[in-house]
Design a protein around this motif. Structure first.
Motif, mmCIF file in Angstrom:
data_model
loop_
_atom_site.group_PDB
_atom_site.id
_atom_site.type_symbol
_atom_site.label_atom_id
_atom_site.label_comp_id
_atom_site.label_asym_id
_atom_site.label_seq_id
_atom_site.Cartn_x
_atom_site.Cartn_y
_atom_site.Cartn_z
ATOM 1 N N SER B 297 0.865 -1.175 0.000
ATOM 2 C CA SER B 297 0.000 0.000 0.000
ATOM 3 C C SER B 297 0.904 1.228 0.000
ATOM 4 O O SER B 297 2.025 1.188 0.480
ATOM 5 C CB SER B 297 -0.883 -0.013 1.250
ATOM 6 N N LYS B 298 0.400 2.306 -0.561
ATOM 7 C CA LYS B 298 1.188 3.536 -0.574
ATOM 8 C C LYS B 298 0.945 4.355 0.689
ATOM 9 O O LYS B 298 1.577 5.372 0.919
ATOM 10 C CB LYS B 298 0.805 4.385 -1.809
ATOM 11 N N LYS B 299 -0.019 3.914 1.474
ATOM 12 C CA LYS B 299 -0.385 4.665 2.675
ATOM 13 C C LYS B 299 0.750 4.677 3.690
ATOM 14 O O LYS B 299 1.440 3.671 3.884
ATOM 15 C CB LYS B 299 -1.617 4.013 3.331
ATOM 16 N N VAL B 300 0.898 5.802 4.362
ATOM 17 C CA VAL B 300 1.965 5.906 5.351
ATOM 18 C C VAL B 300 1.723 4.956 6.525
ATOM 19 O O VAL B 300 2.654 4.467 7.155
ATOM 20 C CB VAL B 300 2.126 7.372 5.821
ATOM 21 N N GLN B 301 0.456 4.646 6.783
ATOM 22 C CA GLN B 301 0.151 3.708 7.866
ATOM 23 C C GLN B 301 0.766 2.344 7.594
ATOM 24 O O GLN B 301 1.208 1.661 8.509
ATOM 25 C CB GLN B 301 -1.365 3.550 8.039
ATOM 26 N N HIS B 302 0.783 1.967 6.333
ATOM 27 C CA HIS B 302 1.381 0.684 5.977
ATOM 28 C C HIS B 302 2.873 0.698 6.280
ATOM 29 O O HIS B 302 3.387 -0.173 6.981
ATOM 30 C CB HIS B 302 1.135 0.387 4.491
ATOM 31 N N SER B 303 3.557 1.706 5.760
ATOM 32 C CA SER B 303 5.013 1.698 5.959
ATOM 33 C C SER B 303 5.362 1.935 7.427
ATOM 34 O O SER B 303 6.283 1.320 7.956
ATOM 35 C CB SER B 303 5.678 2.731 5.047
ATOM 36 N N ASN B 304 4.612 2.780 8.103
ATOM 37 C CA ASN B 304 4.911 3.015 9.521
ATOM 38 C C ASN B 304 4.798 1.747 10.357
ATOM 39 O O ASN B 304 5.654 1.466 11.182
ATOM 40 C CB ASN B 304 3.942 4.052 10.104
ATOM 41 N N SER B 305 3.726 0.999 10.137
ATOM 42 C CA SER B 305 3.552 -0.158 11.013
ATOM 43 C C SER B 305 4.555 -1.248 10.644
ATOM 44 O O SER B 305 5.063 -1.947 11.514
ATOM 45 C CB SER B 305 2.113 -0.666 10.989
ATOM 46 N N LYS B 306 4.877 -1.348 9.356
ATOM 47 C CA LYS B 306 5.916 -2.299 8.954
ATOM 48 C C LYS B 306 7.252 -1.899 9.583
ATOM 49 O O LYS B 306 7.979 -2.731 10.109
ATOM 50 C CB LYS B 306 6.023 -2.278 7.424
ATOM 51 N N ASN B 307 7.548 -0.615 9.546
ATOM 52 C CA ASN B 307 8.827 -0.157 10.081
ATOM 53 C C ASN B 307 8.878 -0.164 11.607
ATOM 54 O O ASN B 307 9.952 -0.296 12.188
ATOM 55 C CB ASN B 307 9.163 1.229 9.543
ATOM 56 N N ALA B 308 7.712 -0.023 12.235
ATOM 57 C CA ALA B 308 7.697 -0.152 13.699
ATOM 58 C C ALA B 308 8.260 -1.517 14.065
ATOM 59 O O ALA B 308 9.092 -1.657 14.963
ATOM 60 C CB ALA B 308 6.279 0.002 14.225
ATOM 61 N N VAL B 309 7.803 -2.548 13.327
ATOM 62 C CA VAL B 309 8.288 -3.909 13.574
ATOM 63 C C VAL B 309 9.775 -3.997 13.221
ATOM 64 O O VAL B 309 10.573 -4.571 13.961
ATOM 65 C CB VAL B 309 7.459 -4.935 12.765
ATOM 66 N N LEU B 310 10.144 -3.408 12.103
ATOM 67 C CA LEU B 310 11.543 -3.473 11.668
ATOM 68 C C LEU B 310 12.484 -2.855 12.709
ATOM 69 O O LEU B 310 13.498 -3.455 13.083
ATOM 70 C CB LEU B 310 11.707 -2.759 10.325
ATOM 71 N N PHE B 311 12.158 -1.663 13.173
ATOM 72 C CA PHE B 311 13.057 -1.010 14.140
ATOM 73 C C PHE B 311 13.163 -1.811 15.430
ATOM 74 O O PHE B 311 14.226 -1.877 16.040
ATOM 75 C CB PHE B 311 12.587 0.422 14.435
ATOM 76 N N GLU B 312 12.053 -2.436 15.820
ATOM 77 C CA GLU B 312 12.125 -3.238 17.032
ATOM 78 C C GLU B 312 12.962 -4.485 16.786
ATOM 79 O O GLU B 312 13.704 -4.937 17.659
ATOM 80 C CB GLU B 312 10.709 -3.620 17.493
ATOM 81 N N ALA B 313 12.849 -5.053 15.575
ATOM 82 C CA ALA B 313 13.671 -6.214 15.233
ATOM 83 C C ALA B 313 15.146 -5.814 15.274
ATOM 84 O O ALA B 313 15.994 -6.571 15.765
ATOM 85 C CB ALA B 313 13.289 -6.735 13.857
ATOM 86 N N ILE B 314 15.454 -4.622 14.780
ATOM 87 C CA ILE B 314 16.851 -4.168 14.798
ATOM 88 C C ILE B 314 17.324 -3.999 16.240
ATOM 89 O O ILE B 314 18.454 -4.370 16.586
ATOM 90 C CB ILE B 314 17.014 -2.868 13.979
ATOM 91 N N ASN B 315 16.453 -3.479 17.093
ATOM 92 C CA ASN B 315 16.826 -3.392 18.514
ATOM 93 C C ASN B 315 17.184 -4.759 19.070
ATOM 94 O O ASN B 315 18.128 -4.904 19.841
ATOM 95 C CB ASN B 315 15.672 -2.818 19.345
#
Lengths: 146, 941
Positions: B297-315
């Protein structure tokens, strides 16, 4: 990265009127008033090009603006910024659906229902339920109770 | 009229009232309308006619609205409590809401409220149970923790409770144990609570938060959650978004639950079991892979929630810190974000990369992004993003890129926001020292720093450049020349004058051969700044002048004129007056030889950790990854010593008799080893007065217990009897201590054969080094006072305190007194300020049973957080604020600095006001330190 919880949730308009204040820590009334004013001063000067996160005292505010309303969540600096940013949006979508195109006045006239919505989605400084479907179902069920 | 619900719960009267208020044209009109309403409600509540539930609900709700507008409400509480016993949900809801918002936890009504909650919590109707649970979670008082700590876990694991009730129960319990950790028995519920993670329903975000906190409080009992959390996570990340229906948010499956699970896993070390570990690594890889897939999806909600998981995975990847492949992949992913059009992502990428720079596996990968980060410093509009760029540059700095990074930081400093300047100055100072291959570069950088941001250059920074110049022969000539040039600027910063004064006073001779910087030119240049400076700088310049008299005898008369000027000799500032007088006497009475000895060049400073680094650590504990062990420091101690040498020299000329003079050594202009504020814990002072003992045989006395008060203070009367008074004043800095003892003869006769010696028992041998600076004289005349200084160094941790043996004869009767010196291990402790996140992550790191000592004891003093905080500060720890979620609890942190090691100590003091008990937990990297501190503090709260 240990104790991480929401310290408070604020909904304010541009003029600084509070439309919801939900506290998850003990603050006395003067302190609450000070926090409300400081948060307003911090977020309203920021523009759309700025991040949605801003350091605040020893914490940070994750916030997003919807029309004239600022939705702010105060969390610990090490907590997950994007997760709270989207928690705000999720909450706003629920309000929108529950109040059929929510506007600021809905929050004024139905303030006591807004608290119910908050408690369904956030409790004890934590995220409680994230499914919009589940929250709306529950709210409609409660709405129909006497 | 705006949307007012048409259903049965609508309160028309309330909507009308709110409309009225909104239509009020002025504050006065609003107050008038509110007062009218309050009078109306009061009369309804007082009236003879019993109100029906609906009216009661409506009026209570109006009162709540009035309160939320900012008006005081002093009635209606009872009516709200009455609503709790209604059978109707809407009435109950308003009652509970009023109570949650308005009733304080110490209200008289609390017993009644708790009774109502008890009824509702066992109600067959889930909605009533939830209202009660939410009320507990919102108020969360100690009383509630005690009342419900055993009940709520039952609901949580009940086979009959709905998912909705379980969610509420989980978070309600979380609130109760945050309020009162002993409210539940952890081990008893562990297995059942952990297995909630297997629940097939997806209500688990709440449960995971609870398990996270339980794992922090009782890691052993809950470690079984690791493998369950890994499998849960695995099922989420490998699902397609259609699998999880209700819990998919903008095509991302259960993002909040994923984040919570990833955070939970950061509570524990990486799982040892190969299968679990393998599965976890797979999950993390999958999360990284998903970032490379085209967005759904192009929606920012899509990328934000995906990246929320990503940043936590990086932590989590950084927490594991043993998977090089994942670390490098994480770094590459963040590198892409550095150029992203979303400001949020650039900010978060900088922040996260800063952590990656600390891992040996990813440090090099981070450095590849140097140019992008420097560019961010120049172009980002949001100061918080620029701040993150500064942090990252600091973290990635090394020998190869330091000149460029320092230059960029200096350039940015000119326009940097005020809020971050001081921290940037510290960072530039540290980097330029750490990576200085050439000391001319270092000197240039620091002087430039003072020019660009003089106001933000703290003492530590300018002290440090002096320490380094003094310790480096090759830097001295250059430093003198450069500082001289800098002083010629018409408006130079006072810090430049300080550095200039000090360096020219020591090394001005190195440039005096050039007539452009002849002795007189140097002196005139410095003195032209004198009158514009504050007293502390003037005091420093006076010391420079006396040093000049030694370095350049040819300008002695000029300088003496200045010293003897009435502006100096009659200066209202005592320190300036004293210096001018002493220096002018010194220069006129003594021979050149004596002068040369007293005013000799400063000796090199002992090698030790940078004081700047310590300051930065204090400011921002998390961001310091550079270590600077083994560099010189402690300018100030040597300065004090040199001053005392000068004054000792003077005591040959006039015999001061008052204690006041001796104490002037520690006069406020030289509080150079200040450590903790002197706390006046007068409550302890009277413990010290012991009865006089004038027996025939050698009278022996001991202060075995009397030095306890000195645990919290550094000066006072150590001992007193009818013959003698012993005063003490100590200063401590890092592992060094200096104890000044003042022996006063209270009799009219001479005390003879006087001797005072420190004796180290076997328990202190090798742990404390004592060097006696000056022996006391062997007689003390009647009414006179003598002084004795002891310098010591703490080599390693010790308990108790060393003895001081006093012997003397009074009227030919030998007397002997054994005193405990107020040298206690906590004196070598320095407080460390840190935020909540750092505190608890360190707390967690010190989770071994051997590293913790815990005592539960009866409070000996009234429970008072402020008093306890003061004691803790006096003890040497930093009492941390906004760290513990429960403001009643006191948490502190400090480092014991010994020559051989630095021992970090964390403390948590939890009062139970009802029971008048405390629980004191101390954790330390060295178990004995934890035990020692715990036992030392126990009897003081």
């Amino acid at each position: 990265s240990c104790i991480n919880m929401i310290r408070f949730i604020l909904i304010q308009n541009r003029a600084g009127k509070t439309r919801l204040a939900k506290w998850y820590m003990q603050f006395d009334d003067d302190e609450k008033q000070k926090l409300i004013e400081e948060v307003h001063a911090v977020v309203t000067v920021r523009d759309a090009k700025h991040t949605n996160f801003v350091e605040f005292r020893n914490f940070k505010i994750v916030y997003r603006r919807y029309a004239g309303l600022y939705f702010c969540i105060c969390v610990d600096v090490t907590d997950n910024n994007l997760a709270y940013l989207e928690a705000i949006h999720n909450f706003v979508e629920v309000l929108n659906e529950y109040f059929h195109n929510v506007c600021e006045l809905d929050l004024v006239f139905n303030f006591y229902k807004v608290y119910t919505v908050v408690d369904e989605m956030f409790l004890a400084g934590e995220i409680r339920e994230t499914s919009q479907t589940k929250v709306i179902q529950q709210l409609l069920m409660l709405q129909n109770l006497e | 009229m705006p949307t007012v619900s048409s259903r049965g719960d609508a309160m028309r009267g309330l909507a009308v009232f709110i409309s009225d208020i909104r239509n009020c044209k002025s504050k006065e009109a609003e107050s008038k309308r509110i007062n009218k309403e309050l009078a109306n409600i009061r009369s309804k509540f007082k009236g003879d006619k019993t109100l029906d539930g609906y009216s009661k609900k409506k009026y209570v709700c109006k009162l709540l609205f009035i309160f939320l507008l900012g008006h005081d409400i002093d009635f209606g509480h009872m009516e709200a409590v009455n609503l709790l016993s209604s059978n109707k949900y809407t009435e109950k809801q308003i009652g509970y809401l009023f109570i949650s918002v308005l009733v304080s936890s110490n209200s008289d009504l609390m017993k009644l409220i708790i009774q109502n909650i008890k009824n509702d919590i066992s109600s067959p109707k889930p909605v009533h149970v939830n209202l009660a649970l939410h009320c507990i979670a919102n108020i969360g008082s100690v009383e509630m923790s005690e009342a419900f700590g055993q009940e709520v876990p039952k609901l949580l694991v009940s086979a009959h409770a709905s998912a909705s009730v379980k969610q509420s129960a989980a978070l309600c319990l979380l609130r109760l144990i945050r309020t009162l950790p002993e409210a539940m028995t952890y081990a008893e519920w562990a297995s059942r609570v952990i297995h909630l993670l297997n629940d097939q329903h997806m209500w688990l975000t709440a449960a995971t938060s609870l398990i996270h906190t339980l794992s922090q409080l009782s890691p052993g009992d809950y470690k079984g959650c690791v493998s369950l959390a890994v499998s849960r996570l695995s099922r989420i990340v490998t699902s397609t978004y259609t699998d999880l229906q209700d819990y998919t948010y903008y095509f991302v499956p259960a993002p909040w639950l994923s984040v919570k699970l990833l955070r939970l896993l950061q509570c524990y070390p990486v799982p040892e079991e190969p299968a679990v570990r393998g599965r976890l690594v797979e999950c993390l890889e999958t999360i990284l892979n998903k970032c490379q897939e085209p967005p759904k999806s192009k929606k920012v909600q899509h990328s934000n929630s995906k990246n929320a998981v990503l940043f936590e995975a990086i932590n989590l990847i950084i927490h594991i810190d043993s998977e090089p492949n994942l670390l490098v992949r994480a770094c590459n992913q963040l590198g892409q974000f550095l150029q992203h059009r979303e400001t949020n992502l650039r900010y978060l990428a900088l922040e996260s990369m800063c952590l990656l720079a600390g891992s040996e596996f990813s440090a090099d990968a981070v450095k590849k992004h140097r140019e992008t980060v420097i560019n961010a410093l120049k172009t980002e509009r949001d100061v918080s993003v620029r701040q993150r760029a500064v942090d990252l540059l600091y973290a990635m700095c090394d020998k190869t890129n330091s000149e460029e990074i320092v230059a960029e930081m200096l350039a940015y400093l000119k326009k940097a926001d005020y809020a971050i300047r001081e921290e940037m100055v510290l960072k530039v100072a540290i980097l330029s020292e750490k990576y200085a291959s050439d000391y001319t570069w270092y000197v240039d950088t620091i002087l430039k720093l003072i020019r660009v941001a003089g106001d933000y250059v703290s003492e530590e920074v300018w002290h440090r450049v002096i320490q380094i110049v003094i310790n480096r022969d090759d830097a001295q000539g250059y430093a003198a020349k450069t500082v001289f040039e800098n002083l010629q600027a018409p408006a130079c910063h006072e810090n430049m004058v300080k550095v200039g004064g000090y360096i020219l006073g020591e090394f001005g001779n190195l440039i005096a051969g050039d007539e452009r910087s002849s002795p007189l030119v140097q002196f005139n240049l410095l003195h032209s700044k004198f009158h514009l400076c504050t007293p502390s700088t003037r005091a420093l310049l006076l010391s420079t002048y006396i040093k000049f008299i030694n370095l350049f005898p040819e300008i002695k008369p000029t300088i003496q004129n200045v010293l003897q000027n009435n502006n100096q000799l009659r200066n209202a500032d005592v320190e300036l007056q004293q210096r001018a007088l002493e220096y002018s006497q010194l220069s006129s009475i003594t021979s050149q030889d004596v002068l040369a000895t007293v005013l000799e060049e400063m000796p090199p400073f002992p090698e030790r950790e940078s004081s700047i680094l310590a300051k930065l650590k204090k400011k921002k504990p998390a961001s310091v990854q550079v270590s600077l062990v083994g560099s010189p420091s402690l300018l100030l101690v040597s300065l004090t010593v040199q001053m005392s040498l000068i004054r000792a020299y003077f005591s040959l000329f006039y015999q001061p008799t008052s204690i006041g003079y001796h104490l002037a050594l520690f006069s406020p202009t030289y509080p150079l080893m200040h450590k903790t504020p002197v706390l006046l814990m007068d409550a302890f002072d009277d413990v010290l007065t012991l009865p006089a003992d004038l027996g025939e045989s050698p009278s022996t006395e001991s202060t075995e217990h009397a030095n306890r008060p000195f645990m919290f203070k550094n000066s006072g009367v150590l001992f007193e009897n009818a013959l003698i008074q012993v005063g003490v004043k100590c200063e401590f800095k890092e592992q060094y201590g200096r104890v000044g003892l003042f022996f006063g003869n209270k009799t009219g006769n001479q005390l003879q054969n006087f001797a005072a010696a420190v004796s180290l028992g076997p328990e202190h041998q090798g742990k404390i080094n004592v060097a006696t600076q000056k022996e006391p004289p062997s007689q003390i005349d009647g009414g006179a006072q003598v002084q004795h200084f002891i310098n010591l160094e703490c080599i390693s941790m010790f308990s108790g305190s060393p003895n001081l043996q006093l012997r003397y004869q009074h009227s030919s009767a030998p007397q002997q007194v054994t005193l405990k010196l107020p040298v206690i291990i906590n004196k070598f402790m320095e407080g460390v300020d840190m935020n909540s996140g750092d505190f608890f992550s360190r707390w967690k790191q010190l989770g071994q049973p051997t590293q913790e000592t815990q005592k539960i004891f009866q409070a000996r003093h009234p429970i008072d957080t402020e008093a306890a905080r003061t004691k803790l500060t006096g003890f040497g720890m930093c009492a941390l604020t906004n760290v513990d979620p429960n403001p009643e609890n006191l948490v502190g942190s400090g480092i014991i600095k010994t020559k051989t090691s630095q021992i970090g100590c964390l403390l948590r003091l939890e009062p139970n006001k009802q029971a008048k008990m405390y629980r004191l937990t101390v954790r330390s990297s060295v178990g004995e330190a934890a035990a020692l501190i715990c036992s030392m503090l126990e009897e003081h709260f």
